[in-house]
Enzyme design. Sequence first.
Site, PDB file in Angstrom:
ATOM      1  N   GLU A  57      58.062  31.729 -32.213  1.00 46.38           N
ATOM      2  CA  GLU A  57      59.276  32.053 -31.468  1.00 46.38           C
ATOM      3  C   GLU A  57      58.985  32.968 -30.276  1.00 46.38           C
ATOM      4  O   GLU A  57      59.708  32.934 -29.274  1.00 46.38           O
ATOM      5  CB  GLU A  57      60.320  32.703 -32.390  1.00 46.38           C
ATOM      6  N   PHE A 438      50.572  41.436 -25.643  1.00 45.25           N
ATOM      7  CA  PHE A 438      49.494  40.468 -25.531  1.00 45.25           C
ATOM      8  C   PHE A 438      49.909  39.176 -26.234  1.00 45.25           C
ATOM      9  O   PHE A 438      50.817  39.168 -27.063  1.00 45.25           O
ATOM     10  CB  PHE A 438      48.128  41.052 -25.912  1.00 45.25           C
ATOM     11  N   ASP A 463      40.088  37.356 -25.159  1.00 49.48           N
ATOM     12  CA  ASP A 463      39.966  36.814 -26.516  1.00 49.48           C
ATOM     13  C   ASP A 463      40.997  37.436 -27.458  1.00 49.48           C
ATOM     14  O   ASP A 463      41.566  36.748 -28.317  1.00 49.48           O
ATOM     15  CB  ASP A 463      38.548  37.058 -27.054  1.00 49.48           C
ATOM     16  N   ASN A 490      34.972  38.864 -24.796  1.00 46.06           N
ATOM     17  CA  ASN A 490      34.013  39.941 -25.096  1.00 46.06           C
ATOM     18  C   ASN A 490      34.094  40.335 -26.572  1.00 46.06           C
ATOM     19  O   ASN A 490      33.613  41.400 -26.964  1.00 46.06           O
ATOM     20  CB  ASN A 490      34.244  41.163 -24.197  1.00 46.06           C
ATOM     21  N   THR A 492      36.300  41.615 -28.183  1.00 47.35           N
ATOM     22  CA  THR A 492      36.781  43.005 -28.245  1.00 47.35           C
ATOM     23  C   THR A 492      38.177  43.101 -27.648  1.00 47.35           C
ATOM     24  O   THR A 492      38.493  42.405 -26.680  1.00 47.35           O
ATOM     25  CB  THR A 492      35.862  43.923 -27.382  1.00 47.35           C
ATOM     26  N   TYR A 561      32.344  44.290 -19.763  1.00 47.67           N
ATOM     27  CA  TYR A 561      32.864  45.271 -18.799  1.00 47.67           C
ATOM     28  C   TYR A 561      31.835  46.380 -18.620  1.00 47.67           C
ATOM     29  O   TYR A 561      31.114  46.727 -19.551  1.00 47.67           O
ATOM     30  CB  TYR A 561      34.163  45.906 -19.309  1.00 47.67           C
TER      31      TYR A 561
END
Length: 573
Positions: A57, A438, A463, A490, A492, A561
């Site tokens: 949803e 996210f 990811d 990564n 992470t 990074y």
Amino acid sequence: MSRVSTGPSTGPTAAHALLTRLHEHGVDKVFGVVGREAASILFDEVEGIDFVLTRHEFTAGVAADVLARITGRPQACWATLGPGMTNLSTGVATSILDRSPVIALAAQSESHDIFPNDTHQCLDSVAIIKPMAKYAAELQRPHEITDLVDSAVTAAMTEPVGPSFISLPVDLLGSSEGIDASAANPPALTPARPTGAVAPGWQAAADAAAELLRSAEHPVLVVGAASIRSGAVPAIRALAERLDIPVITTYIAKGVLPAGHELDYGAVTGYMDGILDFPALETLFGPADVILTVGYDYAEDLRPSMWQRGTEEKTVRISPTPNPIPRVYRPTVDVVTDVLAFVEHLDTATASLAAKKRHDITPLRARIAEFLADPENYADGMRVHQVIDSMNTVMTETARPGEGTIVSDIGFFRHYGVLFARADQPFGFLTSAGCSSFGYGIPAAIGAQLARPGQPTFLIAGDGGFHSNSADLETIARLGLPIVTVVVNNDTNGLIELYQNLGHHRSHDPAVKFTGVDFVALAEANGVEAARATSREELLAALRKGAELGRPFLVEVPVSYDFRPGGFGALSI
Ligand code: TP9
Ligand code: MG
């Protein structure tokens, strides 16, 4: 206005009346997941409004948000009762904080069986959603559904625009009691643009703004998304060009000036000085003595502390919403009105004004160019700026001028997107500035591709965020949307690792590290063709392939990074 019939209950149901009224308001999609209320509503009952089944949803809420944002019309999302509604709530949160006119709908227990926290799957939906909605109500009588939809649309389309919520007891949804099928609906009266507050005497405040502009040496326009919603983009561009005033935008107002325009000084993020290892905010705002914040909205995360650099500046706040945050931003002049009306007024009031001389940001542009030209092949994974630069290259090759959308999920890479991603039209770069949940990427890309069917859509996701909501890859595949997704991997939650390092000077793996996910295999398992790219050359080739495919495509890119010690010590957030 309700039309009550006293006759037998044989006509169209509240569900039918709901879809009819939504369609009359310009809604053409309902995204969602249906539960047992499927017995009471069939979404193909009304022509011109389609149901789009999602896996979650939250996806439905964000896809509706983005489709509404781009089309400028309300759009709808749907959930079943209880857990469906709570899953949808983060979509609603996105629309309130990101300002989008979404009509959120959820089924509820039968009207005689609404005992929140006791009846199976029954929660007090209105109480849960109300604090994050412009309007929230439960249907009490079937024939009132048209009125409820009208109230929901009016509230949603009032600045600051946002979501409205209607709770629909399943028995009432399937009932035609009191609905007079023979009476025509009153006109829907959907506003063509959002309606906002207009303070009496705003013209005097606008004249005061013109006066500040007259005496300014280096004025700057800081533009937010309310400017886009008001239809003021062409007028802002004309004013900026006539008076030679640079334009700086929030994350989500990128593209107000086309990519590469000499007055486009870019979008700003509190991470930019750290990413570029350069005093970017100082370069952008230091010399500015008058700052016009046009369509200003604190929720877009461009904070006054970012522009309070160098020369002490005078500020003008132009917004269709009275100032909600005087504690952090009390402008020299406050103009509460429609943004377009203001810009037109200012244009007339400054007709005799000579052009200004914009301040020089050559060193910042040189730093960005130098950064992006980075030719290095890193053994531990590409760098995100290289990924975005490659996406820009292929987007420029693929999209016609003024077209194309780059969507960004939430993570550290998003702030590279704010700085570097190409946006050649308003809402040409989409991210969630306000809510920043996210998992935003896939649904936002779905909304963008449906809103702009002939244009390319590229999605960049990390990811962490991507796999929090990756089930809806299947939705992309099922709908056959030609979205090109890049997962920067990564293993992470990278942005959070950055904060850990800031707070504790060391990382704590269990809180931020994952074991590897094979995103190529994941994509293929969901019916999406995919490839892995480990260098610029491979990535460019993959992106070109994806852009030409006409079907969904995914590229996994291992990244790393560079957290320079001290580089982010002064985050402007
Ligand atoms: N839960 C939700 C729903 N939203 C947010 N924003 C958080 C938690 C906190 N943020 S940004 C982020 C988190 C956990 C991690 C992103 O990791 P990523 O792999 O998607 O991106 P990257 O490049 O930073 O590693
Ligand atoms: Mg990551």
